[in-house]
Design an enzyme around this catalytic site. Structure first.
Site, PDB file in Angstrom:
ATOM      1  N   ASN A 143       0.749  -1.194   0.067  1.00  0.00           N
ATOM      2  CA  ASN A 143      -0.019   0.139   0.057  1.00  0.00           C
ATOM      3  C   ASN A 143       0.855   1.316  -0.060  1.00  0.00           C
ATOM      4  O   ASN A 143       2.025   1.102   0.437  1.00  0.00           O
ATOM      5  CB  ASN A 143      -1.042   0.035   1.335  1.00  0.00           C
ATOM      6  CG  ASN A 143      -1.821  -1.036   1.386  1.00  0.00           C
ATOM      7  OD1 ASN A 143      -2.299  -1.615   0.440  1.00  0.00           O
ATOM      8  ND2 ASN A 143      -2.237  -1.455   2.486  1.00  0.00           N
ATOM      9  N   GLY A 202       1.485  -1.155   3.775  1.00  0.00           N
ATOM     10  CA  GLY A 202       0.863  -2.448   3.474  1.00  0.00           C
ATOM     11  C   GLY A 202       1.595  -3.471   4.493  1.00  0.00           C
ATOM     12  O   GLY A 202       2.707  -3.607   4.580  1.00  0.00           O
ATOM     13  N   ALA A 205       4.142  -5.741   2.718  1.00  0.00           N
ATOM     14  CA  ALA A 205       5.338  -4.808   2.381  1.00  0.00           C
ATOM     15  C   ALA A 205       5.867  -4.674   3.778  1.00  0.00           C
ATOM     16  O   ALA A 205       7.433  -4.731   3.789  1.00  0.00           O
ATOM     17  CB  ALA A 205       4.951  -3.547   1.442  1.00  0.00           C
ATOM     18  N   GLU A 207      -4.827  -8.938   4.246  1.00  0.00           N
ATOM     19  CA  GLU A 207      -5.092  -8.072   3.396  1.00  0.00           C
ATOM     20  C   GLU A 207      -5.110  -8.165   1.716  1.00  0.00           C
ATOM     21  O   GLU A 207      -4.817  -7.406   0.893  1.00  0.00           O
ATOM     22  CB  GLU A 207      -4.353  -6.576   3.444  1.00  0.00           C
ATOM     23  CG  GLU A 207      -4.279  -6.116   4.830  1.00  0.00           C
ATOM     24  CD  GLU A 207      -3.745  -4.803   4.863  1.00  0.00           C
ATOM     25  OE1 GLU A 207      -3.802  -3.777   5.870  1.00  0.00           O
ATOM     26  OE2 GLU A 207      -2.425  -4.699   4.497  1.00  0.00           O
ATOM     27  N   ASP A 223       3.485  -5.887  12.173  1.00  0.00           N
ATOM     28  CA  ASP A 223       4.048  -6.351  10.828  1.00  0.00           C
ATOM     29  C   ASP A 223       5.560  -6.734  11.437  1.00  0.00           C
ATOM     30  O   ASP A 223       6.070  -7.821  11.150  1.00  0.00           O
ATOM     31  CB  ASP A 223       4.174  -5.448   9.857  1.00  0.00           C
ATOM     32  CG  ASP A 223       2.531  -4.789   9.771  1.00  0.00           C
ATOM     33  OD1 ASP A 223       1.623  -5.455  10.070  1.00  0.00           O
ATOM     34  OD2 ASP A 223       2.621  -3.641   9.147  1.00  0.00           O
ATOM     35  N   GLY A 259       5.848   6.479  11.427  1.00  0.00           N
ATOM     36  CA  GLY A 259       5.238   5.873   9.910  1.00  0.00           C
ATOM     37  C   GLY A 259       5.507   4.229   9.879  1.00  0.00           C
ATOM     38  O   GLY A 259       6.000   3.760  11.059  1.00  0.00           O
ATOM     39  N   SER A 292       9.953   3.228   9.988  1.00  0.00           N
ATOM     40  CA  SER A 292      10.334   3.069  11.486  1.00  0.00           C
ATOM     41  C   SER A 292      11.085   1.429  11.291  1.00  0.00           C
ATOM     42  O   SER A 292      11.033   1.271  12.624  1.00  0.00           O
ATOM     43  CB  SER A 292       8.947   2.967  12.134  1.00  0.00           C
ATOM     44  OG  SER A 292       8.152   1.801  11.767  1.00  0.00           O
TER      45      SER A 292
HETATM   46  O1  RIB Z   1       0.125  -2.609   9.471  1.00  0.00           O
HETATM   47  C1  RIB Z   1       0.285  -1.341   9.072  1.00  0.00           C
HETATM   48  C2  RIB Z   1      -0.228  -1.451   7.937  1.00  0.00           C
HETATM   49  O2  RIB Z   1      -1.666  -1.570   7.809  1.00  0.00           O
HETATM   50  C3  RIB Z   1      -0.250   0.177   7.266  1.00  0.00           C
HETATM   51  O3  RIB Z   1       1.333   0.302   6.686  1.00  0.00           O
HETATM   52  C4  RIB Z   1      -1.104  -0.043   6.065  1.00  0.00           C
HETATM   53  O4  RIB Z   1      -0.707   0.169   4.809  1.00  0.00           O
HETATM   54  C5  RIB Z   1      -2.137  -1.062   6.390  1.00  0.00           C
HETATM   55  O5  RIB Z   1      -1.852  -2.132   5.685  1.00  0.00           O
END
Ligand code: RIB
Length: 311
Positions: free
Chosen positions: A12, A41, A44, A140, A255, A291, A295
């Site tokens: 994203n 994303g 990513a 996602e 993530d 961010g 980060s």
């Molecule tokens: O987990 C954070 C992410 O969730 C963001 O970067 C956003 O794109 C959403 O996918």
């Protein structure tokens, strides 16, 4: 030799706005803080985090037919990620996330999925020609894609690490097959089980409930500023976080946690406790910076941070 980690997930562009507090329904707030467009994303972020922590990463995703698509693919390439399995989807736009971050670092995210939802079995089959040792996914991308990738991985003997980011209550977890690690955060734990993991007893209840629904070696609950909780079907452990004070921005901490856990677990021969301790440290680092992708630490940045006593 390094383990090869395949991430199949979303890519994203994040539109991030900071504000003292999120507006209530019908309310307009004027924020004097700036806004930014940054790469993000869940897929990513995970791929970049794993690569910065030394993983050999392949990223399978779809970006749209717009300038963001090209910029993002270029960014992942520059991070040393194998981007051969990123498809430029001619019919769609790149995924977009609108992220509101309020004082205290907590966020609210809405995702316009765009090309992410078109990721299909053909894309997944192509990515498996790289013979990955581990697969990381979140929710996602489409339900069919998650299920197809999990089945393909299990057939190949690839260990599956499933981060429950963006999971919905009706997702048929039972159809996935045997996972290595299932990892929801507090909100996702509630979505999947109806249990708020706010005490050890409730964490354990939630883990048992999840293991009744899905075969997996470990459930790892991400508990934010309370660290994480691991269950292997018999024993449970609460692993304390590192102390980082007031978070700046929690975006992408989950993530990065899953990426770190996977990289370390694949390196250390499957020591889940050590992997969770490492993941807690990485998650702690991430919340001290603004961010999503900006980060995520490299191994050196993490080491310097831990040595500096900033934590
Ligand atoms: O987990 C954070 C992410 O969730 C963001 O970067 C956003 O794109 C959403 O996918």
């Amino acid at each position: 030799m390094k383990s090869r980690i395949l991430v199949i997930g979303s890519s994203n562009i994040d539109f991030v706005c900071r504000m003292p507090k999120v507006p209530a329904a019908g309310e307009t707030l004027i924020s004097d803080d700036s806004y930014a467009f940054v790469p993000g994303g869940k897929g990513a972020n995970t791929a970049v985090a794993a690569s910065r922590l030394g993983g050999d990463v392949v990223f399978c995703a779809r970006v749209g037919n717009d300038s963001y698509g090209e910029q993002l693919s270029e960014k992942y390439r520059a991070e040393g990620i194998d981007t051969r399995f990123i498809v430029n989807d001619k019919a769609s736009r790149t995924g977009l996330a609108v992220i509101m971050v309020e004082d205290g670092g907590h966020n609210r995210i809405t995702v316009y999925p765009g090309a992410n939802m078109n990721l299909c079995e053909k894309d997944i089959e192509a990515a498996f020609t790289t013979y990955p040792d581990a697969l990381i996914m979140q929710f996602e991308i489409s339900k069919d894609a998650v299920i197809a990738a999990a089945h393909r991985a299990i057939m190949n003997g690839t260990k599956v690490f499933l981060d429950c980011g963006a999971v919905t209550e009706d997702f048929p977890l039972e159809e996935l097959g045997k996972l290595e690690v299932l990892s929801p955060n507090e909100t996702e734990t509630f979505t999947l089980t109806g249990i708020t993991p706010n005490s050890s007893a409730n964490c354990l209840r939630a883990c048992v409930e999840l293991m009744n629904r899905i075969e997996c070696k470990y459930v790892v609950l991400k508990l934010g500023e309370r660290g994480c909780f691991v269950y292997d079907g018999t024993h449970c452990h609460h692993i304390a976080p590192i102390d980082v004070g007031e978070p700046v921005d929690t975006t992408a901490a989950g993530d990065a946690f899953t990426a770190a856990l996977t990289v370390r677990y694949m390196e250390n021969g499957g020591d889940i406790i050590d992997a969770c301790e490492f993941a807690n440290a990485v998650g702690g680092y991430v919340v001290t910076k603004a961010g999503a992708m900006p980060s995520l630490p490299t191994t050196k940045e993490l080491k310097d941070f831990l040595n500096s006593g900033e934590e």
